[in-house]
Structure formats: C-alpha cells, structure tokens
Design a protein around this motif. Structure first.
Motif, PDB file in Angstrom:
ATOM      1  N   THR A  71       0.856  -1.179   0.000  1.00 40.54           N
ATOM      2  CA  THR A  71       0.000   0.000   0.000  1.00 40.54           C
ATOM      3  C   THR A  71       0.896   1.234   0.000  1.00 40.54           C
ATOM      4  O   THR A  71       1.907   1.275   0.699  1.00 40.54           O
ATOM      5  CB  THR A  71      -0.926   0.035   1.234  1.00 40.54           C
ATOM      6  N   ARG A  72       0.526   2.233  -0.804  1.00 42.60           N
ATOM      7  CA  ARG A  72       1.353   3.438  -0.952  1.00 42.60           C
ATOM      8  C   ARG A  72       0.555   4.684  -0.593  1.00 42.60           C
ATOM      9  O   ARG A  72      -0.568   4.863  -1.042  1.00 42.60           O
ATOM     10  CB  ARG A  72       1.829   3.544  -2.411  1.00 42.60           C
ATOM     11  N   LEU A  73       1.160   5.534   0.236  1.00 45.45           N
ATOM     12  CA  LEU A  73       0.604   6.844   0.551  1.00 45.45           C
ATOM     13  C   LEU A  73       1.445   7.886  -0.173  1.00 45.45           C
ATOM     14  O   LEU A  73       2.666   7.926   0.002  1.00 45.45           O
ATOM     15  CB  LEU A  73       0.635   7.117   2.064  1.00 45.45           C
ATOM     16  N   THR A  74       0.799   8.730  -0.982  1.00 46.58           N
ATOM     17  CA  THR A  74       1.519   9.708  -1.781  1.00 46.58           C
ATOM     18  C   THR A  74       1.298  11.113  -1.243  1.00 46.58           C
ATOM     19  O   THR A  74       0.157  11.613  -1.215  1.00 46.58           O
ATOM     20  CB  THR A  74       1.081   9.638  -3.251  1.00 46.58           C
ATOM     21  N   PHE A  75       2.393  11.722  -0.799  1.00 47.10           N
ATOM     22  CA  PHE A  75       2.403  13.120  -0.361  1.00 47.10           C
ATOM     23  C   PHE A  75       3.096  13.960  -1.434  1.00 47.10           C
ATOM     24  O   PHE A  75       3.786  13.424  -2.297  1.00 47.10           O
ATOM     25  CB  PHE A  75       3.171  13.257   0.959  1.00 47.10           C
ATOM     26  N   ARG A  76       2.938  15.265  -1.349  1.00 41.62           N
ATOM     27  CA  ARG A  76       3.642  16.123  -2.310  1.00 41.62           C
ATOM     28  C   ARG A  76       5.154  15.974  -2.175  1.00 41.62           C
ATOM     29  O   ARG A  76       5.896  16.120  -3.149  1.00 41.62           O
ATOM     30  CB  ARG A  76       3.246  17.595  -2.098  1.00 41.62           C
ATOM     31  N   ARG A  77       5.628  15.664  -0.974  1.00 39.82           N
ATOM     32  CA  ARG A  77       7.066  15.614  -0.723  1.00 39.82           C
ATOM     33  C   ARG A  77       7.659  14.204  -0.818  1.00 39.82           C
ATOM     34  O   ARG A  77       8.868  14.042  -0.665  1.00 39.82           O
ATOM     35  CB  ARG A  77       7.367  16.196   0.658  1.00 39.82           C
ATOM     36  N   GLY A  78       6.841  13.200  -1.048  1.00 45.11           N
ATOM     37  CA  GLY A  78       7.385  11.848  -1.128  1.00 45.11           C
ATOM     38  C   GLY A  78       6.313  10.800  -0.927  1.00 45.11           C
ATOM     39  O   GLY A  78       5.108  11.103  -0.853  1.00 45.11           O
ATOM     40  N   HIS A  79       6.737   9.540  -0.852  1.00 46.95           N
ATOM     41  CA  HIS A  79       5.820   8.416  -0.707  1.00 46.95           C
ATOM     42  C   HIS A  79       6.188   7.582   0.516  1.00 46.95           C
ATOM     43  O   HIS A  79       7.367   7.443   0.847  1.00 46.95           O
ATOM     44  CB  HIS A  79       5.883   7.509  -1.937  1.00 46.95           C
ATOM     45  N   VAL A  80       5.179   7.009   1.135  1.00 49.08           N
ATOM     46  CA  VAL A  80       5.366   6.010   2.191  1.00 49.08           C
ATOM     47  C   VAL A  80       4.721   4.728   1.703  1.00 49.08           C
ATOM     48  O   VAL A  80       3.577   4.740   1.228  1.00 49.08           O
ATOM     49  CB  VAL A  80       4.739   6.454   3.522  1.00 49.08           C
ATOM     50  N   LEU A  81       5.452   3.611   1.806  1.00 51.66           N
ATOM     51  CA  LEU A  81       4.946   2.320   1.355  1.00 51.66           C
ATOM     52  C   LEU A  81       5.009   1.317   2.493  1.00 51.66           C
ATOM     53  O   LEU A  81       6.003   1.264   3.215  1.00 51.66           O
ATOM     54  CB  LEU A  81       5.767   1.808   0.167  1.00 51.66           C
ATOM     55  N   VAL A  82       3.948   0.558   2.632  1.00 53.96           N
ATOM     56  CA  VAL A  82       3.899  -0.451   3.689  1.00 53.96           C
ATOM     57  C   VAL A  82       3.566  -1.799   3.058  1.00 53.96           C
ATOM     58  O   VAL A  82       2.725  -1.888   2.160  1.00 53.96           O
ATOM     59  CB  VAL A  82       2.860  -0.079   4.776  1.00 53.96           C
ATOM     60  N   ARG A  83       4.237  -2.837   3.514  1.00 56.82           N
ATOM     61  CA  ARG A  83       4.054  -4.176   2.968  1.00 56.82           C
ATOM     62  C   ARG A  83       3.314  -5.047   3.975  1.00 56.82           C
ATOM     63  O   ARG A  83       3.720  -5.156   5.128  1.00 56.82           O
ATOM     64  CB  ARG A  83       5.406  -4.814   2.651  1.00 56.82           C
ATOM     65  N   GLY A  84       2.227  -5.643   3.521  1.00 56.68           N
ATOM     66  CA  GLY A  84       1.476  -6.517   4.389  1.00 56.68           C
ATOM     67  C   GLY A  84      -0.013  -6.276   4.268  1.00 56.68           C
ATOM     68  O   GLY A  84      -0.459  -5.320   3.624  1.00 56.68           O
ATOM     69  N   PRO A  85      -0.825  -7.109   4.887  1.00 58.34           N
ATOM     70  CA  PRO A  85      -2.285  -6.967   4.797  1.00 58.34           C
ATOM     71  C   PRO A  85      -2.783  -5.757   5.563  1.00 58.34           C
ATOM     72  O   PRO A  85      -2.173  -5.326   6.530  1.00 58.34           O
ATOM     73  CB  PRO A  85      -2.814  -8.263   5.428  1.00 58.34           C
ATOM     74  N   VAL A  86      -3.881  -5.191   5.090  1.00 61.80           N
ATOM     75  CA  VAL A  86      -4.544  -4.084   5.773  1.00 61.80           C
ATOM     76  C   VAL A  86      -5.663  -4.651   6.624  1.00 61.80           C
ATOM     77  O   VAL A  86      -6.580  -5.286   6.122  1.00 61.80           O
ATOM     78  CB  VAL A  86      -5.094  -3.064   4.756  1.00 61.80           C
ATOM     79  N   LYS A  87      -5.599  -4.443   7.939  1.00 64.27           N
ATOM     80  CA  LYS A  87      -6.474  -5.145   8.878  1.00 64.27           C
ATOM     81  C   LYS A  87      -7.947  -4.774   8.756  1.00 64.27           C
ATOM     82  O   LYS A  87      -8.817  -5.608   8.922  1.00 64.27           O
ATOM     83  CB  LYS A  87      -5.996  -4.882  10.312  1.00 64.27           C
ATOM     84  N   SER A  88      -8.235  -3.494   8.431  1.00 64.99           N
ATOM     85  CA  SER A  88      -9.643  -3.110   8.424  1.00 64.99           C
ATOM     86  C   SER A  88     -10.251  -3.150   7.031  1.00 64.99           C
ATOM     87  O   SER A  88     -11.377  -2.718   6.840  1.00 64.99           O
ATOM     88  CB  SER A  88      -9.803  -1.694   8.996  1.00 64.99           C
ATOM     89  N   GLY A  89      -9.527  -3.693   6.060  1.00 62.69           N
ATOM     90  CA  GLY A  89     -10.111  -3.874   4.738  1.00 62.69           C
ATOM     91  C   GLY A  89     -10.061  -2.629   3.894  1.00 62.69           C
ATOM     92  O   GLY A  89     -11.083  -2.003   3.621  1.00 62.69           O
ATOM     93  N   LEU A  90      -8.880  -2.236   3.448  1.00 62.12           N
ATOM     94  CA  LEU A  90      -8.741  -1.090   2.556  1.00 62.12           C
ATOM     95  C   LEU A  90      -9.044  -1.576   1.141  1.00 62.12           C
ATOM     96  O   LEU A  90      -8.170  -1.813   0.336  1.00 62.12           O
ATOM     97  CB  LEU A  90      -7.327  -0.513   2.633  1.00 62.12           C
ATOM     98  N   THR A  91     -10.337  -1.779   0.844  1.00 59.39           N
ATOM     99  CA  THR A  91     -10.727  -2.297  -0.457  1.00 59.39           C
ATOM    100  C   THR A  91     -10.551  -1.210  -1.506  1.00 59.39           C
ATOM    101  O   THR A  91     -11.075  -0.099  -1.347  1.00 59.39           O
ATOM    102  CB  THR A  91     -12.204  -2.745  -0.429  1.00 59.39           C
ATOM    103  N   PRO A  92      -9.841  -1.483  -2.617  1.00 63.05           N
ATOM    104  CA  PRO A  92      -9.659  -0.487  -3.655  1.00 63.05           C
ATOM    105  C   PRO A  92     -10.999  -0.009  -4.201  1.00 63.05           C
ATOM    106  O   PRO A  92     -11.819  -0.805  -4.666  1.00 63.05           O
ATOM    107  CB  PRO A  92      -8.845  -1.226  -4.718  1.00 63.05           C
ATOM    108  N   VAL A  93     -11.245   1.289  -4.159  1.00 66.69           N
ATOM    109  CA  VAL A  93     -12.442   1.892  -4.737  1.00 66.69           C
ATOM    110  C   VAL A  93     -12.027   3.178  -5.414  1.00 66.69           C
ATOM    111  O   VAL A  93     -10.997   3.771  -5.086  1.00 66.69           O
ATOM    112  CB  VAL A  93     -13.489   2.216  -3.643  1.00 66.69           C
ATOM    113  N   ARG A  94     -12.788   3.621  -6.372  1.00 66.52           N
ATOM    114  CA  ARG A  94     -12.456   4.835  -7.100  1.00 66.52           C
ATOM    115  C   ARG A  94     -13.230   5.995  -6.496  1.00 66.52           C
ATOM    116  O   ARG A  94     -14.395   6.232  -6.835  1.00 66.52           O
ATOM    117  CB  ARG A  94     -12.720   4.669  -8.590  1.00 66.52           C
TER     118      ARG A  94
END
Length: 223
Positions: free
Chosen positions: A194-217
């Motif tokens: 999962t990737r979080l994109t900020f104006r100054r950079g990105h944070v990436l985390v590897r592993g399952p998302v516990k509360s269900g971050l289901t991809p939606v548009r």
C-alpha cells in the motif's frame, strides 16, 4: 561508478542530502540510491523487522529528485555518509556499500489501484500520538530488545484513522518531513503493498490491511 552524485542544481543536491539526513534518524539509517534516466529514487526503511519473531512492519520512505542523466546506479549506502562536496551541486558518496534485507523486497512500479484518501493533518496527528505512546510505554533503563518490542507493538497496530494501515505509516511520513501543510494523501494498493503519496514523497507499507482497505475509485478525504 563515480564517487559523487551530480545534480542539475544546488537545490536538488540539498534535497537529497536532507532526505538522507532524516533517514539516518529512523530505522537502520541505510538509504538505497537508484539512478536512471535523470531521476534519482532514494529509499529508506524507517521500520523493518529484524528476525523472524520481530512483529515490526516493513514501512519504506521514498523520495525522487533530479540527477545527472548519465548516472546509472543501484546501491545502498549509510545515509550519514552521503556528505556535501566542494561543489554545491554534488554530494560525496561513501567508498563502501551496504547490504540490507529490505532492499530486496522493492514495491512494484505499476499496477496500483485507487483506494480511499486520507487527510495529511490526520496522518500527522496519529504520528504524534504514536510517538507519545512509545515514550510513555518504554520502561526506564529498558534494553534494546524491550524498546523494539514496544515500537513493534505501537507502530505495527492497525489504525482506524489511517484506514486500517499500521500506525507506522504515519511515523514514517512525519519523521521524513513529508507532511508539509494541508493536503489530501492518495492511498493506492498493489498486491501486498500500500502506498501513501504526499507532495514531498511516498510512504509504502508491505502486508495486509487489517480493516479492509478495499480499492475503490473515490476522490476527496475519507470521512
């Protein structure tokens, strides 16, 4: 390979030096440098497990900047050893490269799907809460193992305010200086990443998302 990184201007060189300096205060202090086609991608691991029983999540910070288009490299160095040169547009590389486990599990370059968005102020607030929780929980005169256990428990916990992502994602963004004012943080997913994109950079985390971050548009901040 040259023992210097050459940038198009002093501002780009200072940007790279700032990222490396912040990386030295987080995690193992190592920085991966990947240069190609005029872009330098700098990656560090504010959080990463050490050993099979370590519950610390793998959380990476990534920052891209311009570089000499003739430079092609992929190395890992000690962030503290990337120092200023006699030229303001250059940084001096250390003579010795490092080998770190997290550099072998790079996130994908493509295939990201859209997910919920977050508010940068929420990310900053959760990081500050976690920092206080670690400070209050670590016993006085605690050894390294005890400190790591507390950090793993706090930063590895899924956080509802972060759409179920580990609280350590906020710690990485805050510690690397990615939160610089009001903005909407885009969240994307690709396989176990999962990737979080900020104006100054990105944070990436590897592993399952516990509360269900289901991809939606969707667009806008999550309620």
């Amino acid at each position: 390979m040259s023992h210097r990184l050459r940038f198009p201007d002093a501002r780009a060189a200072a940007d790279a030096a700032t990222f490396a300096s912040r990386a030295t205060r987080l995690g193992d202090g190592a920085v991966r440098l990947q240069a190609s086609a005029g872009t330098l991608v700098m990656t560090c691991a504010p959080l990463a497990p050490r050993g099979l029983l370590d519950a610390t999540p793998t959380v990476l910070g990534l920052r891209a900047t311009r570089i000499d288009p003739e430079l092609e490299t992929d190395i890992v160095i000690d962030g503290a050893a990337l120092v200023a040169s006699d030229e303001p547009t250059e940084l001096q590389l250390p003579a010795v490269a490092l080998s770190v486990a997290w550099a072998g599990i790079a996130p994908p370059r493509a295939g990201w799907t859209e997910g919920v968005d977050l508010d940068a102020a929420t990310v900053a607030a959760r990081a500050q809460w976690g920092i206080a929780a670690v400070a209050e929980t670590v016993p006085r005169d605690a050894g390294e193992d005890a400190v790591r256990a507390v950090r793993a428990r706090v930063w590895g916990a899924p956080d509802d305010a972060l759409a179920g992502l580990p609280l350590g994602t906020a710690f990485a963004a805050f510690g690397l200086g990615f939160i610089g004012g009001a903005e909407t943080v885009a969240v994307r997913a690709a396989g176990p990443w999962t990737r979080l994109t900020f104006r100054r950079g990105h944070v990436l985390v590897r592993g399952p998302v516990k509360s269900g971050l289901t991809p939606v548009r969707v667009t806008g901040s999550a309620a």
